[in-house]
Design an enzyme around this catalytic site. Structure first.
Site, short mmCIF file in Angstrom:
data_model
loop_
_atom_site.label_atom_id
_atom_site.label_comp_id
_atom_site.label_asym_id
_atom_site.label_seq_id
_atom_site.Cartn_x
_atom_site.Cartn_y
_atom_site.Cartn_z
N GLU A 48 23.40 17.22 31.49
CA GLU A 48 23.20 16.20 32.55
C GLU A 48 21.97 16.62 33.44
OE1 GLU A 48 26.05 13.58 35.52
OE2 GLU A 48 26.03 15.77 35.93
N LYS A 130 24.44 6.74 33.57
CA LYS A 130 25.90 6.93 33.89
C LYS A 130 26.11 5.70 34.68
CE LYS A 130 28.41 10.59 36.40
NZ LYS A 130 28.10 11.80 37.09
N CYS A 164 29.34 14.01 32.63
CA CYS A 164 30.07 14.73 33.58
C CYS A 164 31.30 13.81 34.06
CB CYS A 164 29.20 14.66 34.93
SG CYS A 164 29.83 15.81 36.07
#
Length: 334
Positions: A48, A130, A164
Site C-alpha cells: 500500500e 481506497k 489494508c
C-alpha cells in the site's frame, strides 16, 4: 476474457519504500520487478502507498509537527499521466511481468490511496482508490467511489485489489467476491505502529484478514507489506517517544491459496525480499465446492447487497442533465 493463464508464478514484495522520493521509488519498483521476473515470476505485487511510502507521521504527533511532511509528500506522490508512471508500465512490458502497484495518487491538489493493475504488455487494466481511508489517513487522502470496487479481466483471469483495512469491510468484500475474483491483491503497509497498545493494528489480526479473504472468496491472495528500517527512522522519528510508537521491522508479506493455506515461507519481519508461489486456478474449484457465498452457498431470498459501481462526478453540467431528461421515459399516472 475467455482465455487466460491458469498456472503461473506470483511474487510478493516485502521491502522498505524510498521515503518521500518519487524517482527513487520508481527506480526501486523497477529493480524489484526485474528481480522477480529474473526469478521466473509472471506477476509482482507491491505494498500500500509503496510510492512514495506510507505517511507514518500521521500516527506519531500533532498536526503542527506533521505539517513539514505535507508538501514533500504531495510533490512525490504519483500522477497517472506522468513520465514516472509511464516508466513503470514500460518496465512491465520490457520485462514481461504484470505489476500490481500501490501508490499515493496525486490529482491536482488532492491525494488518494491508489492501486494500479498493469498487464505484462504494459497495458493499464485498472486504477483504483481506497474507498474510505482509515482513521487518521483521512487527514491526507480523499475517498474513492463505487467504480473502485472492481474486478477486471486480465491475462491471469479475474484480478482485483483492495488496500489494508478494506479487508475488514464485509460489504466491500462481498461486492468483490460477486465479481468472480480469482486473484486478489491485498496491499498493506508495515505492521509497526503502537505495538502492545493497539492489537487490531498488528500482524496477527491483519495477516488473518488476508487469509480470511482467501477463504471467504475462494481466491488466491497476494499480500505485500512494507517494512520500517533505518531510513524510516531518519525520516519520521525524532524523539524516543516516536521510537516507541513506530517499531523497526513490521514486514509480514504473505501468499494464500483459496483454501487459506500459506503458499510461501514468510521472511523475517525486518528482512527485505520477495516471496514466490505457484498459482493453479484449478484449486479454486475445490474450494468453491465447499464454500461459495455468492453462488450455491448464498441465500438471496434472505440477504442481498445494494451496490453502486458508478464513478462519482464532482460536477454535472446542465447539458448532461438536459440529455438525461430527454431520454427519460415518463409513465402516465392513472
Amino acid at each position: 476474457m475467455t482465455h487466460y493463464v491458469e498456472k503461473f508464478t506470483a511474487a510478493v514484495v516485502q521491502a522498505e519504500p524510498v521515503w518521500l522520493d518519487l524517482q527513487g521509488s520508481v527506480d526501486k519498483t523497477i529493480a524489484l520487478a526485474e528481480e522477480a521476473a529474473g526469478n521466473g515470476a509472471n506477476i509482482v505485487a507491491f505494498p500500500e502507498t509503496w510510492v512514495p511510502g506510507y505517511p507514518w507521521w500521521i500516527w506519531l504527533d500533532s498536526v503542527a509537527w506533521q505539517s513539514q511532511f505535507v508538501v514533500p509528500y504531495a510533490q512525490n506522490s504519483l500522477s497517472l499521466d506522468s513520465q514516472e508512471f509511464t516508466a513503470i508500465t514500460d518496465a512491465a512490458r520490457r520485462l514481461g511481468i504484470a505489476i500490481a502497484l500501490g501508490h499515493s495518487e496525486r490529482v491536482g491538489g488532492s491525494l488518494y490511496m491508489g492501486q494500479a493493475l498493469i498487464s505484462s504488455d504494459g497495458t493499464v487494466l485498472k486504477t483504483r482508490r481506497k474507498l474510505k481511508p482509515t482513521h487518521v489517513e483521512r487527514s491526507v487522502f480523499g475517498d474513492g467511489d463505487g467504480s473502485d470496487v472492481a474486478v477486471v479481466d486480465s491475462e491471469f483471469g479475474r484480478w482485483g485489489a483492495l488496500c489494508c483495512a478494506e479487508h475488514l469491510q464485509p460489504l466491500t468484500k462481498y461486492a468483490m467476491f460477486a465479481q468472480r475474483e480469482q486473484l486478489h491483491i491485498a496491499a498493506w503497509p508495515s505492521f509497526s505502529i503502537y505495538e502492545n497498545a493497539a492489537y487490531l493494528l498488528g500482524p496477527e489480526v491483519n495477516t488473518a484478514a488476508s487469509q480470511q479473504y482467501a477463504v471467504e472468496g475462494q481466491t488466491f491472495v497476494l499480500a505485500p507489506t512494507s517494512i520500517i528500517g533505518k531510513a524510516a527512522y531518519d525520516t519520521f522519528v525524532d524523539t524516543e517517544q516516536k521510537r516507541e510508537l513506530l517499531k523497526l521491522g513490521g514486514g509480514y508479506a504473505r501468499i494464500y491459496g483459496p483454501d487459506g493455506r500459506s503458499l510461501a515461507t514468510p521472511l523475517d519481519p525486518a528482512q527485505e525480499g520477495i516471496l514466490y508461489a505457484n498459482i493453479d486456478y484449478n484449486e479454486i474449484l475445490g474450494a468453491k465446492n465447499a464454500y461459495d457465498p455468492v453462488g450455491h452457498y448464498s441465500r438471496p431470498d434472505v440477504f442481498q447487497l445494494l451496490f453502486n459501481p458508478n464513478p462519482l462526478d464532482r460536477v454535472i453540467t446542465t447539458e448532461q442533465l438536459t440529455s438525461a431528461n430527454e431520454t427519460e421515459v415518463v409513465e402516465p399516472r392513472g
